[in-house]
Design an enzyme around this catalytic site. Sequence first.
Site, PDB file in Angstrom:
ATOM      1  CE  LYS A  87       5.970  -2.799   3.297  1.00 18.71           C
ATOM      2  NZ  LYS A  87       5.840  -3.191   1.877  1.00 18.71           N
ATOM      3  CB  SER A  88       7.327   3.431   0.244  1.00 21.41           C
ATOM      4  OG  SER A  88       6.122   2.439  -0.041  1.00 21.41           O
ATOM      5  NE  ARG A 134       9.856   4.754  -3.860  1.00 22.16           N
ATOM      6  CZ  ARG A 134       9.203   3.533  -3.744  1.00 22.16           C
ATOM      7  NH1 ARG A 134       9.177   2.908  -2.477  1.00 22.16           N
ATOM      8  NH2 ARG A 134       8.098   3.426  -4.752  1.00 22.16           N
ATOM      9  N   GLY A 149       7.547  -7.311  -2.386  1.00 28.03           N
ATOM     10  CA  GLY A 149       7.321  -6.820  -4.004  1.00 28.03           C
ATOM     11  C   GLY A 149       8.217  -5.526  -4.341  1.00 28.03           C
ATOM     12  NE  ARG A 178       2.744  -8.993  -5.091  1.00 26.99           N
ATOM     13  CZ  ARG A 178       2.968  -8.236  -4.300  1.00 26.99           C
ATOM     14  NH1 ARG A 178       3.863  -8.210  -2.979  1.00 26.99           N
ATOM     15  NH2 ARG A 178       2.538  -7.031  -4.622  1.00 26.99           N
ATOM     16  CD  GLN A 213       5.600  -2.625  -5.669  1.00 24.74           C
ATOM     17  OE1 GLN A 213       5.447  -3.677  -6.626  1.00 24.74           O
ATOM     18  NE2 GLN A 213       5.452  -2.951  -4.314  1.00 24.74           N
ATOM     19  CG  ASP A 266      -0.062  -0.725   0.271  1.00 16.25           C
ATOM     20  OD1 ASP A 266      -0.325  -1.743  -0.667  1.00 16.25           O
ATOM     21  OD2 ASP A 266       1.141  -0.226   0.451  1.00 16.25           O
ATOM     22  NE  ARG A 275      -2.903  -6.826   1.226  1.00 10.79           N
ATOM     23  CZ  ARG A 275      -1.748  -6.044   1.323  1.00 10.79           C
ATOM     24  NH1 ARG A 275      -1.727  -4.905   0.665  1.00 10.79           N
ATOM     25  NH2 ARG A 275      -0.570  -6.582   1.695  1.00 10.79           N
ATOM     26  NE  ARG A 292       0.350  -2.989   3.619  1.00 15.60           N
ATOM     27  CZ  ARG A 292       1.197  -2.318   4.392  1.00 15.60           C
ATOM     28  NH1 ARG A 292       1.082  -2.052   5.502  1.00 15.60           N
ATOM     29  NH2 ARG A 292       2.499  -1.828   3.739  1.00 15.60           N
TER      30      ARG A 292
HETATM   31  C1  S3P Z   1       4.850   0.306  -3.290  1.00 16.60           C
HETATM   32  C2  S3P Z   1       3.926   0.461  -4.054  1.00 16.60           C
HETATM   33  C3  S3P Z   1       2.662  -0.084  -4.178  1.00 16.60           C
HETATM   34  C4  S3P Z   1       2.196  -0.595  -2.858  1.00 16.60           C
HETATM   35  C5  S3P Z   1       3.415  -1.323  -2.060  1.00 16.60           C
HETATM   36  C6  S3P Z   1       4.749  -0.095  -2.043  1.00 16.60           C
HETATM   37  C7  S3P Z   1       6.100   1.007  -3.339  1.00 16.60           C
HETATM   38  O1  S3P Z   1       2.366  -1.409  -5.080  1.00 16.60           O
HETATM   39  O2  S3P Z   1       1.166  -1.623  -2.802  1.00 16.60           O
HETATM   40  O3  S3P Z   1       2.953  -1.680  -0.677  1.00 16.60           O
HETATM   41  O4  S3P Z   1       6.772   1.396  -2.480  1.00 16.60           O
HETATM   42  O5  S3P Z   1       6.554   1.663  -4.469  1.00 16.60           O
HETATM   43  P1  S3P Z   1       1.977  -1.268  -6.267  1.00 16.60           P
HETATM   44  O6  S3P Z   1       3.130  -0.288  -7.174  1.00 16.60           O
HETATM   45  O7  S3P Z   1       2.022  -2.680  -7.000  1.00 16.60           O
HETATM   46  O8  S3P Z   1       0.607  -0.475  -6.559  1.00 16.60           O
END
Ligand code: S3P
Length: 438
Positions: free
Chosen positions: A24-25, A29, A98, A126, A173, A319, A350, A391
């Site tokens: 996903k990350s 990007r 997020g 959030r 993030q 996560d 969580r 999750r």
């Molecule tokens: C992510 C960073 C994490 C993670 C999220 C994805 C990212 O969040 O929990 O699922 O893709 O940069 P945080 O930066 O709030 O820890």
Amino acid sequence: MSSLKFMVQPGGQLKGTIRVPGDKSISHRSIMLGSLAEGTTEVSGFLQGEDSLATLNAFRQMGVQIEGPTAAGKVTIYGVGMNGLKASAQPLDLGNSGTSMRLLSGLLSGQQFDIILEGDESLSGRPMRRVTDPLAEMGATIETEADGTAPLRIKGGIPMKGFHYEMPMASAQVKSCLLLAGLYAEGQTCVTEPAPTRDHTERMLNGFGVEVSREKERICLSGGGQLQATQVDVPADISSAAFFLVGASIAEGSDLTLQHVGINPTRIGVINILREMGANIEVLNERVSGGEPVADLRVQSAPLQGIEIPLDQVPLAIDEFPVLFVAAACAQGETILRGAEELRVKESDRIQVMADGLTTLGVDAKPTVDGIVIQGGTMGGGIVHSHHDHRISMSFAMAALRATAPIEIEDCDNVNTSFPGFSTLAAAVGLKIEEHQS
Ligand code: S3P
């Protein structure tokens, strides 16, 4: 509104060879950097989940031509260059994501147009000051709700200045948001992280030809450059693989191989923690693909012991804790987690939501301010609430492998944000799961 439930019968084992959906990350990007690049970026293995599609649609809304994703996860992005994004009359709806909202708040602070970012109920609750406060120091003008939440109203045409920021929390993030804003800022932008967090932004920026330097905990880049299109291979998401790593570990007789999983060192906390608990996980065929390390993971069931989770592993497994709590509930003895207060501001709280669900199943799980204490033992069945958190839903589905009665999980629709096809794939390797729409 209709709602999806998982009904999972107790017992079973996980066997076979599967590839879970894309990271996903990295998928987020790839769209962001591909859109800002000069030229055409080809992405393979893209995650067709609602979160990464929210990012894709946001860039389409800002005038970027994007083809796909095809069924095989191929996406073609016709980059518009650093200054080629266009204003959107409508707010960008980022759903539950997020990552989309926090990274885009940085990327869009340096544009010439105003824009509004909004999300669903969970995302709208959030914390966003963690990005809007440091962005304001760079010059950005962003309005939030009075309590620092979305919608975010970003003002365009504002010159941004590079700066040095000491992040108060370990957040990829926030780091990524500021680095993306730094691309549009005058001079150098540096972020110091209190502990290593996922570094996909830094790696991918390098792949797109932007120099990102790292000295100890400090990561820096200079504004004013250009990105050159490239190819991005998205590996399978270790965060999605995690459900199967735990499932196969706790279900006696399991032997499961997960193919082409991203094993970036900033993401492998789940493997380290499970191994410390006694799990039998082999890392096979290690290779590098598109700047990211990948491997096949073979997991066979093994008796687990409770542990005190090492603090340095917390950001590297952030996560994966919901499913690690399930592993702890099946382990012998006590598992203690500390230093994980960030879990309280994820898609749900969580710590509380997992403690409530585990308690329903008869597990002794005591939440603390920044973690949880779980006594391993037997697990019964019951109805658990996911609080619309993907999750949480998938973690309790795996718990059924060791439960003595069926587990019904409410509000599972959001599993589609990160893992479309979860129940079909899980059923194919032996989980006794059915979907019910009500
Ligand atoms: C992510 C960073 C994490 C993670 C999220 C994805 C990212 O969040 O929990 O699922 O893709 O940069 P945080 O930066 O709030 O820890």
